[in-house]
Design a protein around this motif. Structure first.
Motif, PDB file in Angstrom:
ATOM      1  N   TRP A  82       0.793  -1.302  -0.178  1.00 36.76           N
ATOM      2  CA  TRP A  82       0.140  -0.116   0.063  1.00 36.76           C
ATOM      3  C   TRP A  82       0.744   1.350  -0.003  1.00 36.76           C
ATOM      4  CZ3 TRP A  82      -3.701  -2.496  -1.381  1.00 36.76           C
ATOM      5  CH2 TRP A  82      -4.070  -3.802  -1.047  1.00 36.76           C
ATOM      6  N   GLY A  83       1.817   1.364  -0.871  1.00 38.35           N
ATOM      7  CA  GLY A  83       2.648   2.500  -1.006  1.00 38.35           C
ATOM      8  C   GLY A  83       3.604   2.486  -2.308  1.00 38.35           C
ATOM      9  N   ALA A  84       4.543   3.070  -2.234  1.00 40.02           N
ATOM     10  CA  ALA A  84       5.362   3.073  -3.455  1.00 40.02           C
ATOM     11  C   ALA A  84       6.812   2.488  -3.030  1.00 40.02           C
ATOM     12  CB  ALA A  84       5.662   4.435  -3.902  1.00 40.02           C
ATOM     13  N   GLY A  85       7.113   2.154  -1.736  1.00 43.01           N
ATOM     14  CA  GLY A  85       8.528   1.647  -1.126  1.00 43.01           C
ATOM     15  C   GLY A  85       8.872   0.576  -1.923  1.00 43.01           C
ATOM     16  N   ALA A  86       7.947  -0.478  -2.127  1.00 48.09           N
ATOM     17  CA  ALA A  86       8.336  -1.928  -2.891  1.00 48.09           C
ATOM     18  C   ALA A  86       8.744  -1.568  -4.206  1.00 48.09           C
ATOM     19  CB  ALA A  86       6.984  -2.715  -3.198  1.00 48.09           C
ATOM     20  N   TRP A  87       8.754  -0.358  -5.070  1.00 47.69           N
ATOM     21  CA  TRP A  87       9.058  -0.221  -6.279  1.00 47.69           C
ATOM     22  C   TRP A  87      10.597   0.484  -6.123  1.00 47.69           C
ATOM     23  CZ3 TRP A  87       6.486  -0.834 -10.723  1.00 47.69           C
ATOM     24  CH2 TRP A  87       5.140  -1.300 -10.744  1.00 47.69           C
ATOM     25  N   PHE A  88      10.953   0.746  -4.914  1.00 47.01           N
ATOM     26  CA  PHE A  88      12.609   1.486  -5.217  1.00 47.01           C
ATOM     27  C   PHE A  88      13.252   0.098  -5.334  1.00 47.01           C
ATOM     28  CE2 PHE A  88      10.292   4.859  -3.603  1.00 47.01           C
ATOM     29  CZ  PHE A  88      11.316   5.943  -3.441  1.00 47.01           C
ATOM     30  N   PHE A  89      14.404   0.521  -6.418  1.00 46.62           N
ATOM     31  CA  PHE A  89      15.255  -0.493  -6.948  1.00 46.62           C
ATOM     32  C   PHE A  89      14.896  -1.913  -6.954  1.00 46.62           C
ATOM     33  CE2 PHE A  89      17.535   3.234  -4.745  1.00 46.62           C
ATOM     34  CZ  PHE A  89      18.515   3.628  -5.679  1.00 46.62           C
ATOM     35  N   ASN A  90      13.802  -2.104  -7.502  1.00 42.44           N
ATOM     36  CA  ASN A  90      12.973  -3.503  -7.742  1.00 42.44           C
ATOM     37  C   ASN A  90      12.679  -3.405  -9.243  1.00 42.44           C
ATOM     38  OD1 ASN A  90      11.870  -5.628  -7.397  1.00 42.44           O
ATOM     39  ND2 ASN A  90      10.624  -5.040  -5.687  1.00 42.44           N
ATOM     40  N   PRO A  91      13.366  -3.607 -10.087  1.00 42.38           N
ATOM     41  CA  PRO A  91      13.037  -3.519 -11.655  1.00 42.38           C
ATOM     42  C   PRO A  91      12.152  -4.963 -12.077  1.00 42.38           C
ATOM     43  CG  PRO A  91      15.278  -4.474 -11.311  1.00 42.38           C
ATOM     44  CD  PRO A  91      15.027  -3.767 -10.018  1.00 42.38           C
ATOM     45  N   LEU A  92      12.111  -5.907 -10.867  1.00 43.49           N
ATOM     46  CA  LEU A  92      11.199  -6.978 -11.458  1.00 43.49           C
ATOM     47  C   LEU A  92       9.606  -6.529 -11.470  1.00 43.49           C
ATOM     48  CD1 LEU A  92      12.777  -9.957  -9.221  1.00 43.49           C
ATOM     49  CD2 LEU A  92      12.970  -9.829 -11.488  1.00 43.49           C
ATOM     50  N   LEU A  93       9.214  -5.521 -10.679  1.00 39.00           N
ATOM     51  CA  LEU A  93       8.145  -5.034 -10.810  1.00 39.00           C
ATOM     52  C   LEU A  93       7.504  -4.428 -12.042  1.00 39.00           C
ATOM     53  CD1 LEU A  93       7.441  -3.365  -7.110  1.00 39.00           C
ATOM     54  CD2 LEU A  93       6.605  -5.598  -7.914  1.00 39.00           C
ATOM     55  N   SER A  94       8.554  -4.082 -12.665  1.00 35.54           N
ATOM     56  CA  SER A  94       7.883  -3.698 -14.173  1.00 35.54           C
ATOM     57  C   SER A  94       7.543  -4.675 -15.096  1.00 35.54           C
ATOM     58  CB  SER A  94       9.383  -2.988 -14.755  1.00 35.54           C
ATOM     59  OG  SER A  94      10.234  -3.832 -15.111  1.00 35.54           O
ATOM     60  N   ALA A  95       7.626  -5.954 -14.539  1.00 35.47           N
ATOM     61  CA  ALA A  95       7.325  -7.110 -15.397  1.00 35.47           C
ATOM     62  C   ALA A  95       5.864  -7.693 -15.119  1.00 35.47           C
ATOM     63  CB  ALA A  95       8.395  -8.279 -15.235  1.00 35.47           C
ATOM     64  N   LEU A  96       5.150  -6.810 -14.171  1.00 32.68           N
ATOM     65  CA  LEU A  96       3.770  -7.090 -13.697  1.00 32.68           C
ATOM     66  C   LEU A  96       2.975  -7.129 -14.829  1.00 32.68           C
ATOM     67  CD1 LEU A  96       3.213  -5.069 -10.326  1.00 32.68           C
ATOM     68  CD2 LEU A  96       3.262  -7.555 -10.877  1.00 32.68           C
ATOM     69  N   GLN A  97       2.036  -8.292 -14.979  1.00 31.76           N
ATOM     70  CA  GLN A  97       1.108  -8.119 -16.034  1.00 31.76           C
ATOM     71  C   GLN A  97      -0.012  -7.132 -15.804  1.00 31.76           C
ATOM     72  OE1 GLN A  97      -0.794 -11.923 -16.513  1.00 31.76           O
ATOM     73  NE2 GLN A  97       0.217 -12.123 -18.813  1.00 31.76           N
ATOM     74  N   CYS A  98      -0.246  -6.201 -16.868  1.00 34.26           N
ATOM     75  CA  CYS A  98      -1.137  -4.943 -16.457  1.00 34.26           C
ATOM     76  C   CYS A  98      -2.083  -4.739 -17.726  1.00 34.26           C
ATOM     77  CB  CYS A  98      -0.239  -3.486 -16.195  1.00 34.26           C
ATOM     78  SG  CYS A  98       0.806  -3.815 -15.030  1.00 34.26           S
ATOM     79  N   THR A  99      -2.931  -3.924 -17.323  1.00 30.38           N
ATOM     80  CA  THR A  99      -4.151  -3.478 -18.209  1.00 30.38           C
ATOM     81  C   THR A  99      -3.834  -1.959 -18.257  1.00 30.38           C
ATOM     82  OG1 THR A  99      -5.369  -5.274 -17.677  1.00 30.38           O
ATOM     83  CG2 THR A  99      -6.463  -3.279 -18.910  1.00 30.38           C
ATOM     84  N   PHE A 100      -3.805  -1.348 -19.467  1.00 32.54           N
ATOM     85  CA  PHE A 100      -3.812   0.232 -19.723  1.00 32.54           C
ATOM     86  C   PHE A 100      -5.261   0.678 -19.285  1.00 32.54           C
ATOM     87  CE2 PHE A 100      -0.070  -0.357 -22.131  1.00 32.54           C
ATOM     88  CZ  PHE A 100       0.823   0.568 -21.564  1.00 32.54           C
ATOM     89  N   PHE A 101      -5.448   1.806 -18.678  1.00 32.83           N
ATOM     90  CA  PHE A 101      -6.561   2.349 -17.910  1.00 32.83           C
ATOM     91  C   PHE A 101      -7.366   2.765 -19.322  1.00 32.83           C
ATOM     92  CE2 PHE A 101      -8.996   6.132 -16.829  1.00 32.83           C
ATOM     93  CZ  PHE A 101      -9.617   5.374 -15.709  1.00 32.83           C
ATOM     94  N   LYS A 102      -6.716   3.080 -20.466  1.00 32.37           N
ATOM     95  CA  LYS A 102      -7.557   3.545 -21.340  1.00 32.37           C
ATOM     96  C   LYS A 102      -8.254   2.580 -22.172  1.00 32.37           C
ATOM     97  CE  LYS A 102      -3.283   3.252 -24.631  1.00 32.37           C
ATOM     98  NZ  LYS A 102      -3.885   2.312 -25.571  1.00 32.37           N
TER      99      LYS A 102
END
Length: 316
Positions: free
Chosen positions: A153-173
């Motif tokens: 519930w925040g942004a801390g997990a994203w610091f120096f953690n490039p693996l999160l960029s591989a999350l499967q996501c949907t574009f809001f648009k």
């Protein structure tokens, strides 16, 4: 080190680059709310998702404010950000207003009168580092099932953690109107920068509205960030005391810190070997240096509750 030692030069160059990055932001702040007497706002995972999405939408409405990191707790929050004070306050007030409307529509009666922001100006690079890490540690300290890299519930997990960029996501648009309304908690689904917003598991990713790269650039390296995250207990104790937060060091960390003090000050390996008078002095050092709770002092030093509460009345 020799003056022309390459390692020393590299350190100086990296530190100077961090200073230059800090100077890009003339107004940096730690915006927080006081959770001491506040109602529980986020009761469960669904409430937290609402808070995360409304934080994202509010942040995207203020392009002149840059959020470096934030953490939502059950009854308070921390945001480290840059911008004019009035604009930062406006961002928080938008978030608070949208949150109140959403909770009210869901039949929640929450007293938001004490959910007000306070702001502390950050005037040095090291202070900014400390405040970022303080915020990023907040959920981890409160939740024994989390690390600073897994609290969701925040942004801390994203610091120096490039693996999160591989999350499967949907574009809001690309989402349906109904799905967009569920994210926004409103019929108004016109979100600034909507084309670039990514959603995972019903939640806008913090990387879409927090400038993680800019925040990382205040640290010399991932190693430097991790070292600061795990060792600077005194600095974070000072911040916790200033923000009136009861505990900022997890029990396991507190025990390790006390063991190091035992060896340094008394030549013994752990607090169980301290003499009675030394335990009292250690209790004072735990409170003064690490903002330890009365419970932590009792547990680690094996002192009676009444005795500790007499030493530190009304401190929990």
């Amino acid at each position: 080190m020799m003056k022309n030692d390459p390692a020393a030069v590299s350190f100086r160059d990296l530190e100077w680059e961090c200073e230059l990055n800090f100077k890009k932001y003339p107004h940096c702040w730690h915006l927080y709310t006081d959770g001491r007497d506040a109602d529980i706002i986020f009761r469960d995972q669904e409430d937290m998702k609402i808070g995360m999405n409304l934080m994202g939408i509010s942040a995207l409405c203020f392009s002149d404010v840059k959020i470096f990191t934030f953490e939502l707790m059950n009854n308070h929050l921390h945001i480290i950000l840059a911008g004019l004070r009035s604009r930062c306050e406006d961002l928080f007030n938008m978030f608070k207003g949208r949150l109140w409307k959403c909770l009210s529509r869901n039949g929640r009666v929450v007293d938001m009168h004490k959910f007000n922001c306070e702001m502390i100006e950050i005037t040095s690079l090291q202070s900014l580092r400390n405040e970022i890490i303080y915020a990023n540690r907040n959920g981890y300290v409160a939740r024994p099932d989390c690390t600073p890299f897994s609290y969701p519930w925040g942004a801390g997990a994203w610091f120096f953690n490039p693996l999160l960029s591989a999350l499967q996501c949907t574009f809001f648009k690309d989402m349906t109107i109904r799905e967009k309304r569920a994210i926004c908690r409103s019929n108004d689904v016109d979100v600034p920068s909507g084309d670039g917003i990514k959603v995972h598991d019903g939640m806008i990713l913090p990387s879409c509205f927090c400038d993680i790269a800019a925040a990382e650039a205040f640290f010399r390296s991932a190693h430097h960030y991790f070292q600061q995250l795990t060792r600077k207990f005194e600095a974070y104790g000072e911040i916790a005391e200033r923000l009136h937060e009861s505990v900022f060091i997890a029990d396991e960390e507190m025990y390790s810190a006390v063991c190091m003090l035992c060896m340094r000050l008394y030549g013994v390996k752990h607090p169980g070997l301290l003499a009675a008078k030394d335990r009292v002095e250690m209790a004072r050092k735990m409170k003064q240096d690490y903002n330890a709770s009365n419970r932590q002092i009792r547990s680690i030093l094996k002192l009676e509750k009444d005795f500790v509460d007499q030493l530190f009345p009304n401190m929990g």
